[in-house]
Design a protein around this motif. Sequence first.
Motif, PDB file in Angstrom:
ATOM      1  N   ILE A 182       0.817  -1.215   0.000  1.00 18.23           N
ATOM      2  CA  ILE A 182       0.000   0.000   0.000  1.00 18.23           C
ATOM      3  C   ILE A 182       0.847   1.260   0.000  1.00 18.23           C
ATOM      4  O   ILE A 182       0.382   2.323  -0.416  1.00 18.23           O
ATOM      5  CB  ILE A 182      -0.964   0.019   1.207  1.00 18.23           C
ATOM      6  N   TYR A 183       2.085   1.157   0.466  1.00 21.23           N
ATOM      7  CA  TYR A 183       2.938   2.333   0.561  1.00 21.23           C
ATOM      8  C   TYR A 183       3.458   2.780  -0.808  1.00 21.23           C
ATOM      9  O   TYR A 183       3.767   3.957  -1.004  1.00 21.23           O
ATOM     10  CB  TYR A 183       4.126   2.055   1.489  1.00 21.23           C
ATOM     11  N   TRP A 184       3.588   1.862  -1.728  1.00 23.45           N
ATOM     12  CA  TRP A 184       4.104   2.190  -3.060  1.00 23.45           C
ATOM     13  C   TRP A 184       3.037   2.096  -4.141  1.00 23.45           C
ATOM     14  O   TRP A 184       3.350   2.150  -5.331  1.00 23.45           O
ATOM     15  CB  TRP A 184       5.272   1.261  -3.412  1.00 23.45           C
ATOM     16  N   MET A 185       1.780   1.951  -3.745  1.00 19.01           N
ATOM     17  CA  MET A 185       0.728   1.712  -4.728  1.00 19.01           C
ATOM     18  C   MET A 185       0.577   2.869  -5.719  1.00 19.01           C
ATOM     19  O   MET A 185       0.368   2.653  -6.918  1.00 19.01           O
ATOM     20  CB  MET A 185      -0.608   1.456  -4.028  1.00 19.01           C
ATOM     21  N   ILE A 186       0.702   4.088  -5.243  1.00 18.36           N
ATOM     22  CA  ILE A 186       0.563   5.249  -6.135  1.00 18.36           C
ATOM     23  C   ILE A 186       1.659   5.255  -7.187  1.00 18.36           C
ATOM     24  O   ILE A 186       1.400   5.441  -8.385  1.00 18.36           O
ATOM     25  CB  ILE A 186       0.581   6.569  -5.323  1.00 18.36           C
ATOM     26  N   GLN A 187       2.902   5.052  -6.741  1.00 19.84           N
ATOM     27  CA  GLN A 187       4.023   5.049  -7.667  1.00 19.84           C
ATOM     28  C   GLN A 187       3.896   3.919  -8.694  1.00 19.84           C
ATOM     29  O   GLN A 187       4.147   4.123  -9.895  1.00 19.84           O
ATOM     30  CB  GLN A 187       5.346   4.882  -6.909  1.00 19.84           C
ATOM     31  N   ILE A 188       3.508   2.736  -8.222  1.00 23.20           N
ATOM     32  CA  ILE A 188       3.376   1.590  -9.117  1.00 23.20           C
ATOM     33  C   ILE A 188       2.253   1.835 -10.117  1.00 23.20           C
ATOM     34  O   ILE A 188       2.379   1.511 -11.307  1.00 23.20           O
ATOM     35  CB  ILE A 188       3.122   0.307  -8.304  1.00 23.20           C
ATOM     36  N   PHE A 189       1.155   2.418  -9.649  1.00 21.89           N
ATOM     37  CA  PHE A 189       0.024   2.705 -10.537  1.00 21.89           C
ATOM     38  C   PHE A 189       0.432   3.691 -11.635  1.00 21.89           C
ATOM     39  O   PHE A 189       0.123   3.493 -12.815  1.00 21.89           O
ATOM     40  CB  PHE A 189      -1.137   3.273  -9.730  1.00 21.89           C
ATOM     41  N   ILE A 190       1.132   4.764 -11.261  1.00 18.06           N
ATOM     42  CA  ILE A 190       1.558   5.762 -12.247  1.00 18.06           C
ATOM     43  C   ILE A 190       2.493   5.133 -13.271  1.00 18.06           C
ATOM     44  O   ILE A 190       2.370   5.363 -14.484  1.00 18.06           O
ATOM     45  CB  ILE A 190       2.238   6.956 -11.552  1.00 18.06           C
ATOM     46  N   MET A 191       3.430   4.327 -12.783  1.00 20.40           N
ATOM     47  CA  MET A 191       4.332   3.627 -13.702  1.00 20.40           C
ATOM     48  C   MET A 191       3.542   2.714 -14.632  1.00 20.40           C
ATOM     49  O   MET A 191       3.814   2.630 -15.832  1.00 20.40           O
ATOM     50  CB  MET A 191       5.353   2.804 -12.910  1.00 20.40           C
ATOM     51  N   GLY A 192       2.526   2.045 -14.090  1.00 18.42           N
ATOM     52  CA  GLY A 192       1.697   1.165 -14.904  1.00 18.42           C
ATOM     53  C   GLY A 192       0.961   1.913 -15.998  1.00 18.42           C
ATOM     54  O   GLY A 192       0.821   1.405 -17.120  1.00 18.42           O
ATOM     55  N   VAL A 193       0.491   3.109 -15.686  1.00 25.33           N
ATOM     56  CA  VAL A 193      -0.217   3.913 -16.690  1.00 25.33           C
ATOM     57  C   VAL A 193       0.735   4.288 -17.833  1.00 25.33           C
ATOM     58  O   VAL A 193       0.363   4.201 -19.015  1.00 25.33           O
ATOM     59  CB  VAL A 193      -0.808   5.182 -16.043  1.00 25.33           C
ATOM     60  N   ILE A 194       1.945   4.684 -17.485  1.00 19.58           N
ATOM     61  CA  ILE A 194       2.922   5.063 -18.517  1.00 19.58           C
ATOM     62  C   ILE A 194       3.276   3.855 -19.385  1.00 19.58           C
ATOM     63  O   ILE A 194       3.296   3.944 -20.624  1.00 19.58           O
ATOM     64  CB  ILE A 194       4.192   5.650 -17.866  1.00 19.58           C
TER      65      ILE A 194
END
Length: 267
Positions: A182-194
């Motif tokens: 949960i701590y890195w979910m935002i970063q992983i999500f943004i990377m996934g979008v790119i």
Amino acid sequence: MNQRQFPEPLEALLLILITFGTVLVGGFLIIILVMDPKSVAGVSRAVLIIGAIPMLLIPIIYSRLRNYDLTELFRLRPVSWEIIFYSVLIGITIPVVGDEIDRIVQIFITIPPEFLENLTAALHAESAWDWIQLILGAVIIAAASEELMFRGFFQVTLEKKGDITRAVLIASFTWAITHLNIYWMIQIFIMGVIIGFLAWRTGSIIPAIIVHGINNLLSLITINFEDKFDWFEMSGHVSPFVLIPAVLILVLSLRHISFMYKSHLPD
């Protein structure tokens, strides 16, 4: 009756959940069965390899048995060397931007030190054999298996329903959740979008694997040589002398790839 060339979204999601659940349970059982705490890190590195293989093979075998179009479903198309070059640039700059996002997120959500220590323990290499295992498992196999599953199998299935943006967002969110962090979910999500945008725009899984693999490789390097990166920080954030060029290169690389495919988007 016409044979379907692609799975239904729910069908694809269920296969991902079953595959991920099997890998997760198997990995936990292997680690739990190791009685010597000193061996856990080594076993965890082996699990990175063993666990990623089913994620690579199960969707392909399933799709083959169902007679789906593997080339379309997994985006098995070549790309030019120019695309590879810009994919490398994106792979190098994404971790920099992600690191700064992580630092901003931690202002509001602090990662417990013990959680971070346990998370990175298996990624520390103390020998050449450790490096071979980590690069094979966490870089090559992990990047290939996750991208084929999420940016190929799952995202393509969603794209066939007609809404590209929704497909990229759902695939990226699902990918972020499967990391169980949960701590890195935002970063992983943004990377996934790119990465999802790259996969769709180029019609190939190759740029996605390149970006993902380089990101993981650079993460391994920084974890193992943290004391060598003092120049990277400034006042608790990524140095602007590093961050600003990284953002510019990332944006320009994405724009260049986008313009290259503007006149001939994949069907």
